[in-house]
Scaffold this motif. Structure first.
Motif, PDB file in Angstrom:
ATOM      1  N   THR A  63       0.852  -1.179   0.000  1.00 49.38           N
ATOM      2  CA  THR A  63       0.000   0.000   0.000  1.00 49.38           C
ATOM      3  C   THR A  63       0.895   1.238   0.000  1.00 49.38           C
ATOM      4  OG1 THR A  63      -0.048   0.022   2.409  1.00 49.38           O
ATOM      5  CG2 THR A  63      -1.829  -1.174   1.304  1.00 49.38           C
ATOM      6  N   ALA A  64       0.319   2.410  -0.183  1.00 53.00           N
ATOM      7  CA  ALA A  64       1.109   3.649  -0.181  1.00 53.00           C
ATOM      8  C   ALA A  64       1.801   3.876   1.156  1.00 53.00           C
ATOM      9  CB  ALA A  64       0.220   4.840  -0.524  1.00 53.00           C
ATOM     10  N   ASP A  65       1.232   3.327   2.257  1.00 55.30           N
ATOM     11  CA  ASP A  65       1.887   3.493   3.561  1.00 55.30           C
ATOM     12  C   ASP A  65       2.743   2.291   3.946  1.00 55.30           C
ATOM     13  OD1 ASP A  65      -0.171   1.743   4.108  1.00 55.30           O
ATOM     14  OD2 ASP A  65      -1.081   2.936   5.700  1.00 55.30           O
ATOM     15  N   GLY A  66       2.992   1.376   2.998  1.00 58.47           N
ATOM     16  CA  GLY A  66       3.989   0.329   3.217  1.00 58.47           C
ATOM     17  C   GLY A  66       3.509  -1.028   3.672  1.00 58.47           C
ATOM     18  N   MET A  67       2.192  -1.266   3.801  1.00 61.60           N
ATOM     19  CA  MET A  67       1.720  -2.593   4.220  1.00 61.60           C
ATOM     20  C   MET A  67       1.786  -3.552   3.033  1.00 61.60           C
ATOM     21  SD  MET A  67      -1.926  -3.835   5.886  1.00 61.60           S
ATOM     22  CE  MET A  67      -2.955  -3.330   4.500  1.00 61.60           C
ATOM     23  N   GLY A  68       2.395  -4.698   3.246  1.00 61.44           N
ATOM     24  CA  GLY A  68       2.490  -5.704   2.194  1.00 61.44           C
ATOM     25  C   GLY A  68       2.702  -7.074   2.795  1.00 61.44           C
ATOM     26  N   VAL A  69       2.712  -8.085   1.946  1.00 71.27           N
ATOM     27  CA  VAL A  69       2.986  -9.443   2.403  1.00 71.27           C
ATOM     28  C   VAL A  69       4.397  -9.453   3.000  1.00 71.27           C
ATOM     29  CG1 VAL A  69       3.335 -11.834   1.672  1.00 71.27           C
ATOM     30  CG2 VAL A  69       1.431 -10.496   0.734  1.00 71.27           C
ATOM     31  N   GLY A  70       4.506 -10.001   4.219  1.00 70.55           N
ATOM     32  CA  GLY A  70       5.784 -10.020   4.924  1.00 70.55           C
ATOM     33  C   GLY A  70       5.889  -8.954   6.007  1.00 70.55           C
ATOM     34  N   SER A  71       5.005  -7.941   5.981  1.00 69.95           N
ATOM     35  CA  SER A  71       5.003  -6.916   7.038  1.00 69.95           C
ATOM     36  C   SER A  71       4.574  -7.543   8.361  1.00 69.95           C
ATOM     37  CB  SER A  71       4.016  -5.791   6.703  1.00 69.95           C
ATOM     38  OG  SER A  71       4.344  -5.144   5.512  1.00 69.95           O
ATOM     39  N   THR A  72       5.161  -7.108   9.468  1.00 66.71           N
ATOM     40  CA  THR A  72       4.700  -7.584  10.771  1.00 66.71           C
ATOM     41  C   THR A  72       3.468  -6.785  11.184  1.00 66.71           C
ATOM     42  OG1 THR A  72       6.037  -6.005  12.027  1.00 66.71           O
ATOM     43  CG2 THR A  72       7.054  -8.141  11.490  1.00 66.71           C
ATOM     44  N   ARG A  73       2.684  -7.379  12.056  1.00 71.80           N
ATOM     45  CA  ARG A  73       1.509  -6.662  12.563  1.00 71.80           C
ATOM     46  C   ARG A  73       1.938  -5.366  13.240  1.00 71.80           C
ATOM     47  NH1 ARG A  73      -3.489  -8.794  16.433  1.00 71.80           N
ATOM     48  NH2 ARG A  73      -4.510  -6.748  16.544  1.00 71.80           N
ATOM     49  N   ALA A  74       3.036  -5.414  14.011  1.00 68.53           N
ATOM     50  CA  ALA A  74       3.508  -4.219  14.713  1.00 68.53           C
ATOM     51  C   ALA A  74       3.857  -3.109  13.736  1.00 68.53           C
ATOM     52  CB  ALA A  74       4.718  -4.558  15.581  1.00 68.53           C
ATOM     53  N   SER A  75       4.519  -3.431  12.623  1.00 68.42           N
ATOM     54  CA  SER A  75       4.889  -2.380  11.666  1.00 68.42           C
ATOM     55  C   SER A  75       3.666  -1.820  10.956  1.00 68.42           C
ATOM     56  CB  SER A  75       5.911  -2.908  10.649  1.00 68.42           C
ATOM     57  OG  SER A  75       5.324  -3.868   9.792  1.00 68.42           O
TER      58      SER A  75
END
Length: 198
Positions: free
Chosen positions: A137-149
């Motif tokens: 996404t534009a704010d950086g959420m993608g497959v492999g992102s941690t829930r915390a990030s």
């Protein structure tokens, strides 16, 4: 008479002394205002800085090399959406297959080499799914992102009434976590029309 003369002389002496005092109070100079610091800008995502595709809850967003964006919203004609994504990803347009057994009725699928799958119904772009790392996404959420990030920039809500393990929602985007803990990672993301069997 002497009292009046003494008073007059004292007054005259004070007047002369006052006239001789050349001390001046320096004018007050206002300090120049310190300019306000410019608000910090969010770091651009790879899609924004190098040109490419970003996923979002309303469809997709295509960035050129200058960072200018063009939306590919749900409702875009199927051929237009496939051509735009194929041009961004590179390579030939994928084969379109149909699943007749989806709960929403027959759905067409086009899967690209980067793992992005587009879903179509009535020859219009209606959803997307991705299960591979790369697009965000534009704010950086993608497959492999941690829930915390992810939760540093958006809210995650776990879906309670689902048979699918780790399902969550974040605004108009849904997905799956390997665990509901802060260290759990995103294993897949989707938006719009789906063909999940819950």
């Amino acid at each position: 008479m002497r009292i009046a003369t003494r008073t007059a002389l004292a007054f005259a002496a004070l007047t002369v002394l006052a006239a001789c005092d050349r001390t001046q109070t320096p004018p007050v100079v206002a300090e120049p205002a310190t300019p306000a610091a410019a608000p910090a800008e969010a770091a651009p995502t790879p899609a924004q800085s190098a040109g490419g595709l970003a996923i979002e809850g309303e469809g997709l967003r295509l960035f050129d090399a200058t960072g200018a964006a063009r939306a590919i919203p749900f409702g875009t004609p199927q051929a237009t959406a496939i051509a735009a994504v194929a041009a961004s990803v590179g390579g030939a347009a994928p084969q379109v297959t149909t699943n007749e057994e989806c709960g929403a009725g027959p759905i067409q699928f086009a899967e690209f080499s980067n793992g992005l799958q587009l879903l179509f119904q009535n020859e219009t772009f209606q959803g997307w799914f991705i299960g591979e790392a790369g697009l965000t996404t534009a704010d950086g959420m993608g497959v492999g992102s941690t829930r915390a990030s992810v939760e540093s920039s958006r809210t995650i809500e776990m879906v309670a009434d689902t048979t699918l393990d780790g399902e969550f929602s974040s605004g108009d985007i849904g997905g799956f976590l390997t665990a509901a803990t802060p260290q759990g990672t995103v294993s897949a993301l989707y938006a719009g029309l789906t063909c999940f069997f819950r």
